[in-house]
Motif scaffolding. Structure first.
Motif, PDB file in Angstrom:
ATOM      1  N   THR A 160     -91.813  18.128 -14.969  1.00 40.79           N
ATOM      2  CA  THR A 160     -90.858  18.580 -13.954  1.00 40.79           C
ATOM      3  C   THR A 160     -89.546  19.031 -14.574  1.00 40.79           C
ATOM      4  O   THR A 160     -88.748  19.703 -13.930  1.00 40.79           O
ATOM      5  N   HIS A 161     -89.325  18.628 -15.824  1.00 39.62           N
ATOM      6  CA  HIS A 161     -88.069  18.921 -16.517  1.00 39.62           C
ATOM      7  C   HIS A 161     -88.367  19.587 -17.855  1.00 39.62           C
ATOM      8  O   HIS A 161     -89.358  19.263 -18.512  1.00 39.62           O
ATOM      9  N   LEU A 162     -87.477  20.491 -18.244  1.00 31.94           N
ATOM     10  CA  LEU A 162     -87.613  21.228 -19.499  1.00 31.94           C
ATOM     11  C   LEU A 162     -86.286  21.168 -20.237  1.00 31.94           C
ATOM     12  O   LEU A 162     -85.241  21.533 -19.681  1.00 31.94           O
ATOM     13  N   ASN A 163     -86.314  20.686 -21.479  1.00 30.65           N
ATOM     14  CA  ASN A 163     -85.107  20.565 -22.297  1.00 30.65           C
ATOM     15  C   ASN A 163     -85.209  21.418 -23.558  1.00 30.65           C
ATOM     16  O   ASN A 163     -86.288  21.526 -24.145  1.00 30.65           O
ATOM     17  N   PHE A 164     -84.069  21.959 -23.983  1.00 31.96           N
ATOM     18  CA  PHE A 164     -83.997  22.685 -25.250  1.00 31.96           C
ATOM     19  C   PHE A 164     -82.945  22.046 -26.151  1.00 31.96           C
ATOM     20  O   PHE A 164     -81.758  22.022 -25.833  1.00 31.96           O
ATOM     21  N   LEU A 165     -83.404  21.504 -27.256  1.00 29.78           N
ATOM     22  CA  LEU A 165     -82.520  20.992 -28.305  1.00 29.78           C
ATOM     23  C   LEU A 165     -82.530  22.002 -29.439  1.00 29.78           C
ATOM     24  O   LEU A 165     -83.521  22.111 -30.153  1.00 29.78           O
ATOM     25  N   SER A 166     -81.468  22.735 -29.621  1.00 33.46           N
ATOM     26  CA  SER A 166     -80.335  22.949 -28.768  1.00 33.46           C
ATOM     27  C   SER A 166     -80.114  24.449 -28.697  1.00 33.46           C
ATOM     28  O   SER A 166     -80.831  25.207 -29.333  1.00 33.46           O
ATOM     29  N   ILE A 167     -79.091  24.889 -27.952  1.00 34.48           N
ATOM     30  CA  ILE A 167     -78.867  26.327 -27.836  1.00 34.48           C
ATOM     31  C   ILE A 167     -77.894  26.837 -28.881  1.00 34.48           C
ATOM     32  O   ILE A 167     -77.660  28.048 -28.966  1.00 34.48           O
ATOM     33  N   ASP A 168     -77.322  25.940 -29.685  1.00 31.31           N
ATOM     34  CA  ASP A 168     -76.411  26.342 -30.765  1.00 31.31           C
ATOM     35  C   ASP A 168     -76.916  25.785 -32.086  1.00 31.31           C
ATOM     36  O   ASP A 168     -77.592  24.757 -32.125  1.00 31.31           O
ATOM     37  N   ASP A 169     -76.577  26.472 -33.168  1.00 26.28           N
ATOM     38  CA  ASP A 169     -77.026  26.009 -34.471  1.00 26.28           C
ATOM     39  C   ASP A 169     -75.942  25.183 -35.155  1.00 26.28           C
ATOM     40  O   ASP A 169     -74.891  24.886 -34.561  1.00 26.28           O
ATOM     41  N   SER A 170     -76.191  24.804 -36.399  1.00 21.74           N
ATOM     42  CA  SER A 170     -75.285  23.889 -37.098  1.00 21.74           C
ATOM     43  C   SER A 170     -73.919  24.500 -37.370  1.00 21.74           C
ATOM     44  O   SER A 170     -72.967  23.776 -37.682  1.00 21.74           O
ATOM     45  N   TYR A 171     -73.834  25.827 -37.264  1.00 20.33           N
ATOM     46  CA  TYR A 171     -72.567  26.502 -37.534  1.00 20.33           C
ATOM     47  C   TYR A 171     -71.870  26.958 -36.257  1.00 20.33           C
ATOM     48  O   TYR A 171     -70.913  27.734 -36.304  1.00 20.33           O
TER      49      TYR A 171
ATOM     50  N   MET B  76     -76.352  21.282 -26.074  1.00 21.14           N
ATOM     51  CA  MET B  76     -75.451  21.962 -27.000  1.00 21.14           C
ATOM     52  C   MET B  76     -74.388  20.995 -27.510  1.00 21.14           C
ATOM     53  O   MET B  76     -74.085  19.978 -26.883  1.00 21.14           O
ATOM     54  N   SER B  77     -73.846  21.315 -28.669  1.00 23.12           N
ATOM     55  CA  SER B  77     -72.717  20.561 -29.212  1.00 23.12           C
ATOM     56  C   SER B  77     -71.418  21.273 -28.827  1.00 23.12           C
ATOM     57  O   SER B  77     -71.437  22.286 -28.112  1.00 23.12           O
ATOM     58  N   LEU B  78     -70.310  20.772 -29.312  1.00 20.60           N
ATOM     59  CA  LEU B  78     -69.024  21.441 -29.070  1.00 20.60           C
ATOM     60  C   LEU B  78     -68.747  22.526 -30.107  1.00 20.60           C
ATOM     61  O   LEU B  78     -67.717  23.212 -30.027  1.00 20.60           O
ATOM     62  N   LYS B  79     -69.636  22.701 -31.082  1.00 14.39           N
ATOM     63  CA  LYS B  79     -69.366  23.635 -32.178  1.00 14.39           C
ATOM     64  C   LYS B  79     -69.142  25.082 -31.726  1.00 14.39           C
ATOM     65  O   LYS B  79     -68.335  25.794 -32.340  1.00 14.39           O
ATOM     66  N   PRO B  80     -69.837  25.591 -30.691  1.00 16.60           N
ATOM     67  CA  PRO B  80     -69.553  26.966 -30.267  1.00 16.60           C
ATOM     68  C   PRO B  80     -68.113  27.168 -29.783  1.00 16.60           C
ATOM     69  O   PRO B  80     -67.620  28.299 -29.787  1.00 16.60           O
ATOM     70  N   PHE B  81     -67.447  26.093 -29.386  1.00 13.36           N
ATOM     71  CA  PHE B  81     -66.051  26.188 -28.939  1.00 13.36           C
ATOM     72  C   PHE B  81     -65.151  26.142 -30.183  1.00 13.36           C
ATOM     73  O   PHE B  81     -64.499  25.133 -30.474  1.00 13.36           O
ATOM     74  N   LYS B  82     -65.137  27.250 -30.912  1.00 12.40           N
ATOM     75  CA  LYS B  82     -64.470  27.273 -32.225  1.00 12.40           C
ATOM     76  C   LYS B  82     -62.957  27.361 -32.113  1.00 12.40           C
ATOM     77  O   LYS B  82     -62.253  27.234 -33.122  1.00 12.40           O
ATOM     78  N   LYS B  83     -62.473  27.578 -30.916  1.00  9.19           N
ATOM     79  CA  LYS B  83     -61.029  27.581 -30.662  1.00  9.19           C
ATOM     80  C   LYS B  83     -60.757  26.744 -29.416  1.00  9.19           C
ATOM     81  O   LYS B  83     -61.486  26.862 -28.430  1.00  9.19           O
ATOM     82  N   ASN B  84     -59.739  25.936 -29.466  1.00 11.79           N
ATOM     83  CA  ASN B  84     -59.343  25.159 -28.286  1.00 11.79           C
ATOM     84  C   ASN B  84     -58.433  26.019 -27.432  1.00 11.79           C
ATOM     85  O   ASN B  84     -57.213  25.848 -27.385  1.00 11.79           O
ATOM     86  N   ASP B  85     -59.068  26.966 -26.772  1.00 10.49           N
ATOM     87  CA  ASP B  85     -58.372  27.959 -25.952  1.00 10.49           C
ATOM     88  C   ASP B  85     -59.172  28.093 -24.665  1.00 10.49           C
ATOM     89  O   ASP B  85     -60.391  28.321 -24.692  1.00 10.49           O
ATOM     90  N   LYS B  86     -58.520  27.976 -23.545  1.00 17.10           N
ATOM     91  CA  LYS B  86     -59.221  27.930 -22.270  1.00 17.10           C
ATOM     92  C   LYS B  86     -60.051  29.190 -22.012  1.00 17.10           C
ATOM     93  O   LYS B  86     -61.201  29.115 -21.548  1.00 17.10           O
TER      94      LYS B  86
END
Length: 848
Positions: free
Chosen positions: A416-427, A51-61
């Motif tokens: 042995t490993h499974l990856n998903f690129l990615s769980i969030d979209d461009s927005y 995932m990217s940081l994009k889902p964190f749309k607010k810098n709020d804990k």
């Protein structure tokens, strides 16, 4: 009156007791049925959510914590099948590592863009006619501002919430990308452009791993007084990674887009192949430079695990075009996880390239760990592959998950490993729809994952290719050709999805392993005097089926006699093809172009002994009065049913610029890769197509085995194409389908993506045959299937599990009094545990 009432209530009580007992029996029998019919999922050592940081749309804990909670909740039904769960953060483009000063209050330049933020046009500017490659936008109007300290909090929160949600160990990974795609990089493109030596996305756009740095006086965590002149980039990245990963709480580093594996990680050309010639004299120098990167990086970053994405191509192509010595990287004790399947190739439907690359890189491994990676969303380029590029079709799940490798012990080894690129979209959105739809396919593919060698096994010359490259570089074009040819064959529908290295194959044969007995082996012509040569001959003489491809100039006299071929003057250019092979139902094209540079040399083979009655020339090409034999089949009566088929193999593609080779037009030229599928019919396995035009792209097929059954999966670029299948044991009839039998083959028009089980094979010339799942309605019976439309048929059934509850009936019997049990006899003429029934008419019902 009282007596009547008592009798009435006594009857009602009996009825109630009967209903309760019936209900209890129903619940118990269903529980038993569920316990025997629901197969467990073979779990993973690790599942990674990227995932990217994009889902964190607010810098709020609190907001950050809620995003983490939601992410784990969405994927919970899958994560329960992992020992460890990882989250890989696409924070920036890797420049967050390069620029890290050691100060957690330092502002973070992060991937808050859609498009290329390092393009010449400023962010959010210019006319809308500009593409995302020319100008980037911020993903929301006012993206939050983050510091390195905020990133540390995000990492810690992911671990805390992940542990709460899953109860499993949680790792968090950082990423380094060599290109310009994700965030503004002053380090790469202003402060140190000298490290951008590759032209992957434009002139000097990608960092090359073996670059050296010019001096600067900038403050870095590992270099507080600046970078000394001539510092190896590997050393710098290693030391900065140690500081960054350690300070912020990361557990590992992912090297993206081929970084660490050469110079041009996306392109056909590279440090060795310039599009026209192979510069073998550079091999030693490039090998040293790449290994120096890994050595210097590990000196600076000795402890953190490294996972790798690898290139878009294959082991052999990378070796021949860019000098990538994958063998030395694997054997270098660098604590890396090897590259997975490339998610990029499948976006264009190039499954041949994806599967060729996947198998070639897993033929040998540092250990038995490797990754399958699936492309759900793209957080940068305004597309979500599952929803748009794939159209919610599952072909890039079932096909690569039908791929497996055979290790040195003869074991079938799954990812042995499974990856998903990615769980969030461009927005920055994480739509529930995507995990809801993807997870069932992932689980089903894993439940039915291969547990035996496939019908066709690629014996990949991993060690030989590396030996040729550095000891006999005149054979680079042969290496280059081999993987491109296999890519073309798979794209043409050749069903090959199991791989073993030549080294492991020869060792297993010496040990007397039976793992390959039911498979057709496919490999290059072996070198004179090699152990592989010896074991291939032994395999065939003991009854095995072998297909060979490529030039034969390095074969021994003994081996050439074995396949009944002799060498003569090599020819190149345009030829006329004459074929006795069974071919697709389409207007035939008889002109073929063989480019020596693209096909490992010219065509130089003729049948040696024309009087040998065990040899058939299945295809020839001619150029004026000169003729060459390009498909030769030999079946000696002393070989216990064994056979060998030599296919010279033409790579019907050329380099015309751009990233990949350009394929010949199938409407004008015969495509050389199709020879493999056509020749496979003479090994007993018919896969043919009926299509209206030669230019229509062929279906791609994988055939794997699980639980004594066969599993077919495929991608159908054009759904008007009809597919014809026939095996030695008859026409495969897929569970839950009807098929029209034509000349003994089953015929299907499949959807864009498909995955079907087959446990029924029928020998019958024509008619409509169906195979359906039925409710068992019988204690301890796992499954019941019904086959209809049979006319004097021979039917072969491949049940799963033991024989205790197996039985066959001429119809669906509902009551024991009506039950007629047929005599069931085990078959012995074909592979596997099966029952055989002859002269069957009408219906056949099977339970087990």
């Amino acid at each position: 009156m009282l007596l009547l009432n008592f009798s009435f209530y006594r009857m009602r009580l009996k009825y109630v007791v009967f209903v309760v007992l019936l209900g209890m029996f129903y619940l118990f029998s269903n529980a038993v049925y569920a316990s025997v019919n629901l197969k467990p999922v073979n779990g993973y050592s690790n599942i990674t959510l990227e995932m990217s940081l994009k889902p964190f749309k607010k810098n709020d804990k609190a907001y950050i914590r809620s995003v983490c909670q939601h992410a784990f909740k969405q994927w919970q039904s899958l994560l329960q099948h992992a020992d460890t769960v990882s989250v890989m953060l696409w924070t920036s483009d890797g420049s967050e590592i390069l620029d890290y000063s050691g100060d957690l209050t330092q502002e973070l330049e992060w991937a808050k863009y859609i498009g290329n933020p390092n393009a010449p046009h400023p962010i959010n500017s210019g006319p809308r006619s500009l593409t995302l490659h020319d100008r980037a936008y911020t993903y929301i109007e006012e993206p939050p501002v983050f510091s390195y300290g905020d990133l540390k909090f995000i990492v810690q929160t992911i671990k805390e919430e992940g542990r709460k949600a899953t109860g499993k160990p949680i790792r968090v990974g950082a990423t380094f990308d060599p290109g310009p795609e994700f965030a503004i990089s002053t380090f790469k493109y202003k402060r140190h452009p000298e490290i951008c030596m590759a032209n992957t996305m434009g002139t000097k756009s990608f960092v090359v791993c073996y670059a050296t740095l010019n001096a600067d006086d900038h403050h870095y965590a590992a270099y507080p007084d600046g970078i000394p002149q001539g510092t190896l980039f590997g050393t710098f990245l290693g030391k900065q990674s140690t500081a960054f990963l350690g300070d912020l709480g990361f557990d590992y580093l992912w090297l993206s887009n081929g970084f660490g594996f050469g110079m041009e990680t996306w392109n056909t050309i590279g440090a060795i192949f310039d599009g026209k010639e192979f510069h073998g004299e550079k091999m030693g120098d490039i090998q040293s430079k790449i290994l120096l990167f890994w050595t210097s990086f590990r000196e600076g970053c000795p402890d953190f695990r490294v996972e790798t994405r690898g290139t878009n191509l294959s082991a052999g192509i990378d070796l021949a075009r860019d000098g990538v010595d994958l063998k030395s990287i694997y054997n270098g004790n660098f604590n890396i996880l090897p590259p997975p399947n490339s998610p990029w190739a499948a976006l264009d439907g190039d499954f041949g390239l994806e599967l060729t690359g996947f198998m070639s890189r897993m033929a040998e491994l540092p250990d038995d760990r490797y990754i399958f990676r699936f492309y759900t969303h793209d957080p940068w380029w305004a597309n979500s592959p599952w929803l748009d590029r794939y159209g919610r079709e599952s072909h890039d799940i079932y096909m690569p998950m039908a791929v497996t490798r055979i290790n040195s012990k003869g074991e079938i080894k799954l990812p042995t490993h499974l990856n998903f690129l990615s769980i969030d979209d461009s927005y920055g959105n994480m739509p529930d729809q995507v995990p809801d739809e993807v997870i069932p396919h992932i689980l089903q593919a894993r439940r039915n994952a291969p547990d035996a060698a496939g019908q066709v096994v690629w014996v990949y010359p991993f060690d030989e290719y590396h030996h040729y490259a550095f000891n006999d570089p005149s054979r680079l074009e042969e290496i280059f050709y081999g993987d491109w040819f296999v890519r073309q064959a798979i794209n043409d529908g050749f069903p090959m999805n199991t791989v073993v290295s030549t080294t492991n194959f020869a060792s297993l044969m010496e040990q007397g392993s039976k793992v390959f007995d039911a498979s057709v082996l496919v490999t290059v012509v072996p070198d004179e005097g090699s152990n592989v040569e010896k074991q291939l001959i032994n395999f065939v003489k003991k009854g095995g089926k072998l297909m060979l491809y490529g030039p034969a100039g390095h074969a021994s006299r003994e081996f050439l006699d074995f396949i009944n071929v002799k060498l003569t003057e090599p020819l190149t250019g345009t030829f006329k093809l004459k074929s006795n092979l069974r071919q697709d139902q389409v207007k035939l094209v008889t002109k073929i172009r063989h480019d020596a540079n693209m096909s490992g040399g010219g065509i130089e083979t003729l049948i040696s002994n024309k009087k040998d009655k065990a040899t058939w020339v299945m295809a020839t090409v001619s150029q004026g009065s000169k003729k060459r034999d390009v498909v030769v089949l030999r079946e000696n009566k002393d070989w216990n049913g064994g056979a060998v088929c030599y296919v010279r193999g033409t790579n019907s593609a050329t380099y015309t610029g751009g990233m990949l080779l350009s394929n010949d037009d199938p409407g004008e030229w015969f495509i050389g890769g199709s020879m493999m599928r056509y020749a496979l019919a003479d090994m007993g396995y018919t896969v043919l197509f009926n299509k209206k035009e030669a230019g229509l792209r062929n279906p791609v097929n994988c055939i794997s085995k699980h639980g004594n059954g066969y599993y077919f999966s495929g991608y159908v670029p054009n759904q008007t194409i009809e597919q014809h299948f026939r095996f030695p044991q008859g026409a495969p009839v897929f569970t839950g389908t009807e098929t029209l039998l034509v000349n003994g083959s089953s015929t299907y028009r499949m959807p864009k993506s498909w995955n079907k089980e087959c446990r029924v094979f029928v020998e019958q010339e024509d008619g409509i045959v169906a195979c359906r799942e039925m409710a068992p309605v019988e204690f301890n019976v796992k499954r019941k299937i019904g086959i209809t439309g049979l006319r004097n048929a021979t039917v072969r059934i491949y049940p799963e599990g033991g024989d205790e509850y197996y039985k066959a009936m001429p119809q669906n019997n509902h009551y024991p009094a009506e039950e007629i049990i047929l005599e069931s006899k085990k078959g012995s003429g074909f592979d596997g545990n099966y029952y055989e029934y002859t002269n069957v008419n009408g219906e056949l019902v099977i339970t087990w």
